[in-house]
Write a protein that holds these residues in place. Structure first.
Motif, PDB file in Angstrom:
ATOM      1  N   ARG A   1      19.068 -54.779  13.579  1.00 45.12           N
ATOM      2  CA  ARG A   1      20.271 -54.029  13.403  1.00 45.12           C
ATOM      3  C   ARG A   1      20.201 -52.642  13.155  1.00 45.12           C
ATOM      4  O   ARG A   1      20.210 -51.807  12.641  1.00 45.12           O
ATOM      5  N   ASP A   2      19.416 -52.460  11.047  1.00 47.41           N
ATOM      6  CA  ASP A   2      18.930 -51.688  10.146  1.00 47.41           C
ATOM      7  C   ASP A   2      18.625 -50.632  11.118  1.00 47.41           C
ATOM      8  O   ASP A   2      18.150 -50.007  10.651  1.00 47.41           O
ATOM      9  N   ILE A   3      17.236 -51.107  12.092  1.00 46.92           N
ATOM     10  CA  ILE A   3      15.946 -50.085  12.397  1.00 46.92           C
ATOM     11  C   ILE A   3      17.343 -49.491  13.717  1.00 46.92           C
ATOM     12  O   ILE A   3      16.990 -48.503  13.821  1.00 46.92           O
ATOM     13  N   SER A   4      17.625 -50.274  14.176  1.00 42.01           N
ATOM     14  CA  SER A   4      17.969 -49.534  15.766  1.00 42.01           C
ATOM     15  C   SER A   4      19.309 -50.919  16.217  1.00 42.01           C
ATOM     16  O   SER A   4      19.150 -51.750  16.918  1.00 42.01           O
ATOM     17  N   PRO A   5      20.488 -50.195  17.292  1.00 38.76           N
ATOM     18  CA  PRO A   5      20.896 -51.496  18.001  1.00 38.76           C
ATOM     19  C   PRO A   5      20.706 -52.020  19.413  1.00 38.76           C
ATOM     20  O   PRO A   5      20.887 -52.608  19.794  1.00 38.76           O
TER      21      PRO A   5
ATOM     22  N   MET B   1      14.373 -46.010  21.963  1.00 44.28           N
ATOM     23  CA  MET B   1      15.246 -46.100  21.002  1.00 44.28           C
ATOM     24  C   MET B   1      16.069 -45.470  20.272  1.00 44.28           C
ATOM     25  O   MET B   1      15.776 -44.084  20.343  1.00 44.28           O
ATOM     26  N   ARG B   2      17.433 -45.835  20.388  1.00 44.03           N
ATOM     27  CA  ARG B   2      18.454 -45.427  19.049  1.00 44.03           C
ATOM     28  C   ARG B   2      18.470 -45.435  17.855  1.00 44.03           C
ATOM     29  O   ARG B   2      18.206 -47.060  17.599  1.00 44.03           O
ATOM     30  N   LEU B   3      17.711 -44.851  16.646  1.00 44.81           N
ATOM     31  CA  LEU B   3      17.944 -45.071  16.012  1.00 44.81           C
ATOM     32  C   LEU B   3      18.643 -45.297  15.147  1.00 44.81           C
ATOM     33  O   LEU B   3      19.626 -44.474  15.120  1.00 44.81           O
ATOM     34  N   THR B   4      19.235 -45.871  14.081  1.00 40.32           N
ATOM     35  CA  THR B   4      20.837 -46.442  13.227  1.00 40.32           C
ATOM     36  C   THR B   4      20.608 -44.921  12.112  1.00 40.32           C
ATOM     37  O   THR B   4      19.415 -44.391  12.809  1.00 40.32           O
ATOM     38  N   LYS B   5      22.224 -44.250  12.201  1.00 39.39           N
ATOM     39  CA  LYS B   5      21.875 -42.428  11.500  1.00 39.39           C
ATOM     40  C   LYS B   5      21.373 -43.278   9.989  1.00 39.39           C
ATOM     41  O   LYS B   5      21.103 -42.350   8.985  1.00 39.39           O
TER      42      LYS B   5
END
Length: 190
Positions: A91-95, A129-133
């Motif tokens: 979760r620190d990289i992507s949801p 992928m959606r990366l976290t901000k």
């Protein structure tokens, strides 16, 4: 908290160490407060040049944002990492779940005595992928420091980096072997 796994079909789950995160955040907040008090007494007195004053304001603004982000992470009780047969959910990289086929390699990097789990992800997988901000911004800094891949700060997890890495590599190996086609040539079957 401990990682949990009930059966081979269920993911292995690792949590954040909230006590360690809170302790580091408190120490950071105290340091931030002391620096701000020293800085506040110097503002407008002419002891600090305008360029240094601007840089200090930018630094304090970024530190405030990071402090708030850490406070949010302290109260995020979702698992930090889930290792399943389908892939890795960090979760620190992507949801999004990172499929095993999209992960080239996983290893440990150390920077200033802090261990990080390095995840090398294929470019095609990254595009989907959606990366976290937070990770997108952090990845820019990592690239400037010479770290081209994606990282999970292992010191904030409830297990050491080597244990987490061994679980990830083991599950990737199982998934990779399961994806290989069986080699059943007629001559060997007789």
């Amino acid at each position: 908290m401990m990682f949990t796994r009930h059966s081979p079909d269920e993911p292995t789950i690792f949590y954040r160490n909230h006590a360690k995160m809170a302790g580091i955040t408190i120490i950071g907040a105290l340091f931030f407060g002391a620096c701000f008090l020293v800085f506040w007494n110097q503002v407008g007195t002419g002891k600090i040049g305008p360029a240094k004053e601007l840089i200090s304001w930018i630094a304090f603004s970024l530190m405030t944002v990071m402090l708030v982000a850490n406070l949010i992470k302290i109260f995020d009780f979702r698992p930090a990492i889930e290792v399943s047969a389908e892939g890795l959910l960090a979760r620190d990289i992507s949801p999004d779940l990172i499929p095993w086929s999209g992960i080239v390699e996983v290893g440990i990097k150390e920077f200033k005595r802090q261990q990080m789990i390095e995840v090398q992800i294929l470019q095609d997988t990254l595009r989907s992928m959606r990366l976290t901000k937070r990770h997108s911004m952090g990845n820019i800094a990592n690239r400037m420091l010479g770290f081209p891949h994606y990282y999970i700060v292992a010191s904030m997890l409830d297990h050491n980096a080597h244990h987490v890495l061994s679980v990830i590599r083991h599950q990737k190996r199982i998934a990779t072997e399961a994806d290989k086609p069986l080699d059943c040539r007629p001559s060997e079957m007789q």
